[in-house]
Design an enzyme around this catalytic site. Structure first.
Site, PDB file in Angstrom:
ATOM      1  N   LYS A   1     -13.675  -5.164   9.276  1.00 23.00           N
ATOM      2  CA  LYS A   1     -14.117  -4.192   8.362  1.00 23.00           C
ATOM      3  C   LYS A   1     -15.728  -4.104   8.667  1.00 23.00           C
ATOM      4  O   LYS A   1     -16.336  -2.960   8.488  1.00 23.00           O
ATOM      5  CB  LYS A   1     -13.988  -4.866   7.094  1.00 23.00           C
ATOM      6  CG  LYS A   1     -12.465  -4.559   6.310  1.00 23.00           C
ATOM      7  CD  LYS A   1     -12.074  -5.388   5.075  1.00 23.00           C
ATOM      8  CE  LYS A   1     -10.669  -5.151   4.736  1.00 23.00           C
ATOM      9  NZ  LYS A   1     -10.302  -6.173   3.719  1.00 23.00           N
TER      10      LYS A   1
ATOM     11  N   GLY B   1       0.179  -9.641  -3.207  1.00 21.86           N
ATOM     12  CA  GLY B   1       0.050  -8.575  -2.330  1.00 21.86           C
ATOM     13  C   GLY B   1      -1.469  -8.364  -1.657  1.00 21.86           C
ATOM     14  O   GLY B   1      -1.473  -7.218  -1.014  1.00 21.86           O
TER      15      GLY B   1
ATOM     16  N   VAL C   1       0.892  -1.153  -0.013  1.00 23.91           N
ATOM     17  CA  VAL C   1       0.001  -0.164   0.065  1.00 23.91           C
ATOM     18  C   VAL C   1       0.919   1.305  -0.094  1.00 23.91           C
ATOM     19  O   VAL C   1       0.494   2.196  -0.784  1.00 23.91           O
ATOM     20  CB  VAL C   1      -0.902   0.223   1.269  1.00 23.91           C
ATOM     21  CG1 VAL C   1      -2.009   1.191   1.122  1.00 23.91           C
ATOM     22  CG2 VAL C   1      -1.792  -1.102   1.302  1.00 23.91           C
TER      23      VAL C   1
ATOM     24  N   LYS D   1      -7.367  -1.749   9.204  1.00 26.49           N
ATOM     25  CA  LYS D   1      -8.705  -2.024   9.717  1.00 26.49           C
ATOM     26  C   LYS D   1      -8.698  -2.440  11.224  1.00 26.49           C
ATOM     27  O   LYS D   1      -9.572  -2.401  12.005  1.00 26.49           O
ATOM     28  CB  LYS D   1      -9.508  -2.810   8.763  1.00 26.49           C
ATOM     29  CG  LYS D   1      -8.713  -4.027   8.306  1.00 26.49           C
ATOM     30  CD  LYS D   1      -8.282  -3.844   7.074  1.00 26.49           C
ATOM     31  CE  LYS D   1      -7.127  -4.741   6.790  1.00 26.49           C
ATOM     32  NZ  LYS D   1      -7.098  -4.923   5.205  1.00 26.49           N
TER      33      LYS D   1
ATOM     34  N   ARG E   1      11.470  -1.631   7.714  1.00 32.09           N
ATOM     35  CA  ARG E   1      12.530  -2.042   8.336  1.00 32.09           C
ATOM     36  C   ARG E   1      13.696  -2.481   7.661  1.00 32.09           C
ATOM     37  O   ARG E   1      14.592  -2.375   7.934  1.00 32.09           O
ATOM     38  CB  ARG E   1      11.937  -3.494   8.813  1.00 32.09           C
ATOM     39  CG  ARG E   1      11.052  -3.229  10.043  1.00 32.09           C
ATOM     40  CD  ARG E   1      10.266  -4.736  10.362  1.00 32.09           C
ATOM     41  NE  ARG E   1       9.579  -5.175   9.183  1.00 32.09           N
ATOM     42  CZ  ARG E   1       8.437  -6.003   9.496  1.00 32.09           C
ATOM     43  NH1 ARG E   1       7.826  -6.271  10.764  1.00 32.09           N
ATOM     44  NH2 ARG E   1       7.634  -6.500   8.337  1.00 32.09           N
TER      45      ARG E   1
ATOM     46  N   GLU F   1     -10.579   5.627   4.691  1.00 37.85           N
ATOM     47  CA  GLU F   1     -11.291   4.931   3.577  1.00 37.85           C
ATOM     48  C   GLU F   1     -10.506   3.588   3.370  1.00 37.85           C
ATOM     49  O   GLU F   1     -11.278   2.641   2.884  1.00 37.85           O
ATOM     50  CB  GLU F   1     -11.318   5.763   2.479  1.00 37.85           C
ATOM     51  CG  GLU F   1     -12.211   5.371   1.305  1.00 37.85           C
ATOM     52  CD  GLU F   1     -13.452   5.487   1.528  1.00 37.85           C
ATOM     53  OE1 GLU F   1     -13.832   4.346   1.582  1.00 37.85           O
ATOM     54  OE2 GLU F   1     -14.305   6.339   1.952  1.00 37.85           O
TER      55      GLU F   1
ATOM     56  N   ALA G   1      -6.880  19.134  -5.131  1.00 36.54           N
ATOM     57  CA  ALA G   1      -6.685  19.547  -3.507  1.00 36.54           C
ATOM     58  C   ALA G   1      -6.428  21.033  -3.420  1.00 36.54           C
ATOM     59  O   ALA G   1      -6.566  21.587  -2.119  1.00 36.54           O
ATOM     60  CB  ALA G   1      -5.481  18.790  -2.993  1.00 36.54           C
TER      61      ALA G   1
ATOM     62  N   ASP H   1     -10.333 -10.383   9.174  1.00 37.55           N
ATOM     63  CA  ASP H   1     -10.215  -9.228   8.284  1.00 37.55           C
ATOM     64  C   ASP H   1     -11.415  -8.614   7.930  1.00 37.55           C
ATOM     65  O   ASP H   1     -11.862  -7.399   8.368  1.00 37.55           O
ATOM     66  CB  ASP H   1      -9.432  -9.171   7.252  1.00 37.55           C
ATOM     67  CG  ASP H   1      -9.328  -8.100   6.437  1.00 37.55           C
ATOM     68  OD1 ASP H   1      -8.385  -7.341   6.639  1.00 37.55           O
ATOM     69  OD2 ASP H   1      -9.786  -8.220   5.384  1.00 37.55           O
TER      70      ASP H   1
ATOM     71  N   GLY I   1     -10.663  -1.963   0.469  1.00 39.29           N
ATOM     72  CA  GLY I   1      -9.506  -1.569  -0.560  1.00 39.29           C
ATOM     73  C   GLY I   1      -9.986  -0.134  -1.278  1.00 39.29           C
ATOM     74  O   GLY I   1     -10.226   0.979  -0.662  1.00 39.29           O
TER      75      GLY I   1
HETATM   76  P1  NDP Z   1       3.111  -4.851   3.702  1.00 39.02           P
HETATM   77  O1  NDP Z   1       3.801  -5.981   4.310  1.00 39.02           O
HETATM   78  O2  NDP Z   1       3.221  -4.868   1.964  1.00 39.02           O
HETATM   79  O3  NDP Z   1       4.211  -3.516   3.861  1.00 39.02           O
HETATM   80  C1  NDP Z   1       4.317  -3.262   5.225  1.00 39.02           C
HETATM   81  C2  NDP Z   1       5.315  -2.167   5.259  1.00 39.02           C
HETATM   82  O4  NDP Z   1       5.565  -1.714   6.682  1.00 39.02           O
HETATM   83  C3  NDP Z   1       6.601  -2.502   4.771  1.00 39.02           C
HETATM   84  O5  NDP Z   1       7.365  -1.247   4.172  1.00 39.02           O
HETATM   85  C4  NDP Z   1       7.399  -2.680   5.948  1.00 39.02           C
HETATM   86  O6  NDP Z   1       8.860  -2.711   5.895  1.00 39.02           O
HETATM   87  C5  NDP Z   1       6.873  -1.932   6.895  1.00 39.02           C
HETATM   88  N1  NDP Z   1       6.875  -2.019   8.413  1.00 39.02           N
HETATM   89  C6  NDP Z   1       6.308  -3.096   9.037  1.00 39.02           C
HETATM   90  N2  NDP Z   1       6.585  -3.071  10.396  1.00 39.02           N
HETATM   91  C7  NDP Z   1       7.575  -2.062  10.570  1.00 39.02           C
HETATM   92  C8  NDP Z   1       8.256  -1.566  11.576  1.00 39.02           C
HETATM   93  N3  NDP Z   1       8.056  -2.142  12.869  1.00 39.02           N
HETATM   94  N4  NDP Z   1       9.022  -0.476  11.410  1.00 39.02           N
HETATM   95  C9  NDP Z   1       9.279  -0.014  10.246  1.00 39.02           C
HETATM   96  N5  NDP Z   1       8.572  -0.434   9.205  1.00 39.02           N
HETATM   97  C10 NDP Z   1       7.532  -1.546   9.562  1.00 39.02           C
HETATM   98  O7  NDP Z   1       1.746  -4.501   4.055  1.00 39.02           O
HETATM   99  P2  NDP Z   1       0.596  -3.745   3.204  1.00 39.02           P
HETATM  100  O8  NDP Z   1       1.051  -2.627   2.478  1.00 39.02           O
HETATM  101  O9  NDP Z   1      -0.013  -4.870   2.356  1.00 39.02           O
HETATM  102  O10 NDP Z   1      -0.567  -3.503   4.253  1.00 39.02           O
HETATM  103  C11 NDP Z   1      -0.331  -2.364   4.898  1.00 39.02           C
HETATM  104  C12 NDP Z   1      -1.330  -2.043   5.840  1.00 39.02           C
HETATM  105  O11 NDP Z   1      -2.390  -1.719   4.730  1.00 39.02           O
HETATM  106  C13 NDP Z   1      -2.215  -3.239   6.792  1.00 39.02           C
HETATM  107  O12 NDP Z   1      -2.657  -2.710   7.599  1.00 39.02           O
HETATM  108  C14 NDP Z   1      -3.146  -3.801   5.796  1.00 39.02           C
HETATM  109  O13 NDP Z   1      -4.050  -4.411   6.657  1.00 39.02           O
HETATM  110  C15 NDP Z   1      -3.769  -2.691   4.956  1.00 39.02           C
HETATM  111  N6  NDP Z   1      -4.512  -2.870   3.843  1.00 39.02           N
HETATM  112  C16 NDP Z   1      -3.633  -3.574   2.725  1.00 39.02           C
HETATM  113  C17 NDP Z   1      -4.200  -3.812   1.458  1.00 39.02           C
HETATM  114  C18 NDP Z   1      -3.521  -4.712   0.520  1.00 39.02           C
HETATM  115  O14 NDP Z   1      -4.162  -4.925  -0.531  1.00 39.02           O
HETATM  116  N7  NDP Z   1      -2.165  -5.033   0.816  1.00 39.02           N
HETATM  117  C19 NDP Z   1      -5.354  -3.300   1.257  1.00 39.02           C
HETATM  118  C20 NDP Z   1      -6.152  -2.589   2.411  1.00 39.02           C
HETATM  119  C21 NDP Z   1      -5.685  -2.190   3.637  1.00 39.02           C
HETATM  120  P3  NDP Z   1       9.776  -3.924   5.491  1.00 39.02           P
HETATM  121  O15 NDP Z   1       9.280  -4.185   4.210  1.00 39.02           O
HETATM  122  O16 NDP Z   1      11.105  -3.249   5.428  1.00 39.02           O
HETATM  123  O17 NDP Z   1       9.479  -5.013   6.493  1.00 39.02           O
HETATM  124  N1  HSE Z   2      -5.930  -8.730   3.130  1.00 38.69           N
HETATM  125  C1  HSE Z   2      -7.164  -7.702   2.628  1.00 38.69           C
HETATM  126  C2  HSE Z   2      -8.196  -8.390   1.620  1.00 38.69           C
HETATM  127  C3  HSE Z   2      -6.676  -6.283   2.048  1.00 38.69           C
HETATM  128  O1  HSE Z   2      -7.849  -9.424   1.100  1.00 38.69           O
HETATM  129  O2  HSE Z   2      -9.067  -7.775   1.462  1.00 38.69           O
HETATM  130  C4  HSE Z   2      -7.567  -5.311   1.778  1.00 38.69           C
HETATM  131  O3  HSE Z   2      -8.131  -4.959   3.193  1.00 38.69           O
END
Ligand code: NDP
Ligand code: HSE
Length: 434
Positions: free
Chosen positions: A204, A186, A14, A104, A45, A128, A33, A200, A133
């Site tokens: 939501k 992803g 994301v 969420k 990390r 949002e 905007a 999950d 999503g």
């Molecule tokens: P990812 O695992 O792809 O990304 C997580 C990111 O956060 C990475 O860059 C990771 O770094 C970083 N991170 C995690 N823990 C730490 C920490 N302790 N310190 C610093 N950086 C940290 O997750 P997503 O992008 O898929 O999801 C992110 C959020 O969005 C979640 O809450 C998820 O539920 C929500 N979400 C996801 C959707 C999706 O389609 N994937 C859709 C809607 C919501 P590194 O990679 O270096 O570990």
């Molecule tokens: N893991 C969640 C899903 C990401 O598959 O719907 C979006 O919230």
């Protein structure tokens, strides 16, 4: 005017989508905007992995440095988890920053506390992307349906689960195998049992129920069943019987109270929501004034979720100044940014067509029709001929490929003038909407 500065907590699926959409659509976003929006830093990390993405931003390993950075106006929490994001979000609020979160679990479990802290500090928290999503369903319910008494809602609100069920039905694939694909794409949570066991979706649903019915967030009250027990056989039998198996979240308000439940459900295939497949999500809302409304779109994925994150960022930027020109513009764009784009005449429409002809059943009729279509550059996709018992004439149904409407109009005029065509040619445009 200075640009608005954004810091990202997380640069994963994301986070990367958010940085990309803000950069790719920067000028169009600024038109909406009223200010330029710039991502200045992201916390991760693994710095090396993040730097390899090639964004021109500062990469840090200390997320607290972002929430404490006085230059940053808006913090986007896109890292996932609960305890760390909670403390970071509360600290950002305490530092007077606006917060967007896609998390969420965080909102469902700690939203009441976070919103109270934000109200105290006079900052905005927006979420949002946390539900369905890229679908702007929070905005639709909160703003678009504000006039209504909402009676119930039902939604496919987990993209991973819907992707798995769809692949099982369409290709008879194994559960584990499809889950691995959803992770690679992803879509899945860091812990995919959140997706397949319905946690999950329950996060939501508790958010949706709160904004639909005006009740506090109460995740623990959601009845939750996952899809891990569903087999390809179940999906195939349901299909034969005329049903789709969908993992639904349902919230219903009655005089007795509110019901919140998440479980696999058979839905007649004739329902629109039964045909929501793959990673797509949909939320059906039943309200008293407008009746049923349906919201559909990508429920997970990088750019799709970023669309919701960035929409929230834009909303916050519009609210940064109390001046009326910076509130939500009536026509979506800033008044001085409206543009006089040319409106095309209908002859310029490019579409595929359905044609129904009433034709005499004798040799040469189809040859005449296809010659006319070919002369006008109309290419046929399929032909169906029906001759009901006892009828003198035949019905010919043609589906064409896409062509400019002016050519189709000319072809229809000529076909209609043939002596063997006995009635007006019926023409309906066909849109794949893909
Ligand atoms: P990812 O695992 O792809 O990304 C997580 C990111 O956060 C990475 O860059 C990771 O770094 C970083 N991170 C995690 N823990 C730490 C920490 N302790 N310190 C610093 N950086 C940290 O997750 P997503 O992008 O898929 O999801 C992110 C959020 O969005 C979640 O809450 C998820 O539920 C929500 N979400 C996801 C959707 C999706 O389609 N994937 C859709 C809607 C919501 P590194 O990679 O270096 O570990
Ligand atoms: N893991 C969640 C899903 C990401 O598959 O719907 C979006 O919230």
């Amino acid at each position: 005017m200075n640009s608005v500065k954004v810091g990202l907590l997380g640069l994963g699926t994301v986070g990367q989508g958010t940085a990309r959409v803000l950069s790719d659509n920067a000028s169009e976003i600024a038109r909406r905007a009223g200010r330029h929006i710039q991502v200045v830093s992201a916390a991760v990390r693994d710095v090396e992995k993040a730097e390899a993405q090639g964004f021109n931003i500062t990469i840090l390993t200390d997320p607290q440095a972002i929430v404490d950075d006085p230059e940053i106006d808006i913090v986007c929490e896109l890292m996932g988890g609960i305890d760390l994001p909670l403390s970071l979000v509360l600290r950002a609020i305490d530092n007077g920053k606006h917060v967007i979160t896609a998390n969420k679990a965080l909102i469902a479990l700690h939203g009441n506390q976070i919103f109270a802290a934000a109200a105290k500090k006079g900052v905005t928290v927006a979420f949002e992307p946390a539900v369905a999503g890229g679908i702007p369903v929070i905005k639709a319910i909160r703003e678009g349906l504000a006039a209504n008494n909402i009676q119930w809602l039902a939604g496919i609100i987990n993209g991973t689960g819907n992707f798995i069920l769809t692949e099982m039905r369409n290709h008879g694939r194994d559960f584990e195998d499809v889950l691995a694909d959803a992770q690679a794409l992803g879509y899945a949570e860091a812990d995919p049992t959140f997706d397949v066991e319905g946690i999950d979706a329950a996060h939501k649903l508790s958010i949706l129920a709160s904004i639909a019915f005006g009740i506090p967030l109460q995740f623990d009250a959601v009845y939750t069943e996952g899809i891990s027990e569903i087999t390809s056989k179940d999906v195939a039998y349901a299909d034969e019987l005329g049903y789709s198996v969908k993992h639904l979240g349902i919230a219903r308000k009655s005089e007795e109270g509110v019901q919140m439940r998440v479980h696999p459900t058979l839905i007649p295939k004739s329902r629109l929501i039964a045909n929501v497949d793959g990673v797509m999500n949909a939320v059906l809302v039943q309200s008293d004034a407008v009746g049923p409304t349906l919201y559909y779109g990508a429920g997970a994925g990088s750019d799709a979720t970023a669309s919701a994150v960035v929409a929230d960022v834009i909303d916050v930027v519009r609210l940064l100044s109390a001046a009326p020109e910076n509130s939500v513009p009536y026509l979506a764009f800033q008044p001085n940014e409206l543009r006089d784009l040319t409106v095309l005449p209908p002859e310029k429409i490019v579409s595929a067509y359905y044609l129904r002809l009433q034709a005499e059943d004798k040799p040469g009729v189809m040859a005449d029709v296809t010659r006319i279509l070919a002369d006008q550059g109309v290419s046929l996709k399929s032909i169906l001929q029906k001759k009901p018992e006892g009828e003198e004439t035949a019905e010919v149904i043609l589906l064409t490929h896409r062509v400019e409407e002016s050519s189709m109009n000319a072809a229809i005029d000529q076909i209609g003038a043939l002596a063997t065509i006995t009635d007006k040619v019926q023409r309906i445009r066909v849109e794949a909407l893909d």
